[in-house]
Design a protein around this motif. Structure first.
Motif, short mmCIF file in Angstrom:
data_model
loop_
_atom_site.label_atom_id
_atom_site.label_comp_id
_atom_site.label_asym_id
_atom_site.label_seq_id
_atom_site.Cartn_x
_atom_site.Cartn_y
_atom_site.Cartn_z
N PHE A 161 0.87 -1.18 0.00
CA PHE A 161 0.00 0.00 0.00
C PHE A 161 0.90 1.22 0.00
N PRO A 180 -3.96 0.03 -2.45
CA PRO A 180 -4.63 0.54 -1.25
C PRO A 180 -3.93 1.81 -0.77
N TYR A 207 -10.92 5.48 -8.04
CA TYR A 207 -11.00 4.02 -8.18
C TYR A 207 -12.02 3.64 -9.25
N TYR A 212 -13.77 0.22 -1.38
CA TYR A 212 -12.57 0.91 -1.83
C TYR A 212 -11.43 0.65 -0.86
N LYS A 213 -10.24 0.77 -1.36
CA LYS A 213 -9.03 0.43 -0.61
C LYS A 213 -8.48 1.67 0.09
#
Length: 157
Positions: A91, A114, A138, A147-148
């Motif tokens: 991430f 992410p 996204y 969503y990340k």
């Protein structure tokens, strides 16, 4: 420090990655930096001394992998985010100093990574704007909910 984190039971270590020319103006980097904490005569020299080169950053990533501990970083600018994406970090973190840097937030989201984002002293209206920006970014690359995004918030006095 990576070994110490692993020994202490940490699952991941996080650094910061900056491309100084992308983050700061030439004028800022040329400013005299005369302080007992200075590692150079100018702010640029000071920051360059503290910043890991891409090769050194790759060494850190390789060492973390060797120790079987994940490694990532806060991207301080778009070029650094792109570099971290090439390293395939799990991430990308965006620090509170860039909470208002919507181009950086969009760029990271559109990588499909992410995002861990520190909201710092942002108010709820701005946090809502960040969430809206993340959702839109996204969606543009066809990532569906959830969503990340992880939001972190520290309160200052």
């Amino acid at each position: 420090m990576i070994l110490a984190a692993k020994t202490a039971g940490a699952d991941i270590v996080k650094f910061q990655k900056s491309n100084l020319e992308a983050k700061f103006t030439a004028k800022c980097l040329e400013q005299p930096y005369d302080s007992v904490n200075s590692w150079g005569k100018t702010y640029g020299e000071h920051k360059r001394y503290l910043e890991f080169s891409e090769d050194k950053f790759q060494e850190l990533m390789d060492y973390a992998k060797e120790l079987n501990i994940a490694c990532t970083a806060s991207a301080m600018d778009i070029l650094s985010a792109r570099f971290l994406n090439k390293l395939n970090v799990p991430f990308i973190k965006i620090g509170s100093g860039d909470v208002n840097n919507l181009p950086l937030i969009k760029e990271v989201c559109q990588m499909g990574k992410p995002v861990v984002l520190s909201t710092g002293m942002a108010d709820m209206q701005w946090v809502r704007k960040i969430i809206e920006t993340v959702k839109e970014s996204y969606t543009e690359i066809n990532v569906n909910p959830p969503y990340k995004l992880v939001l972190m918030h520290c309160v200052s006095r």
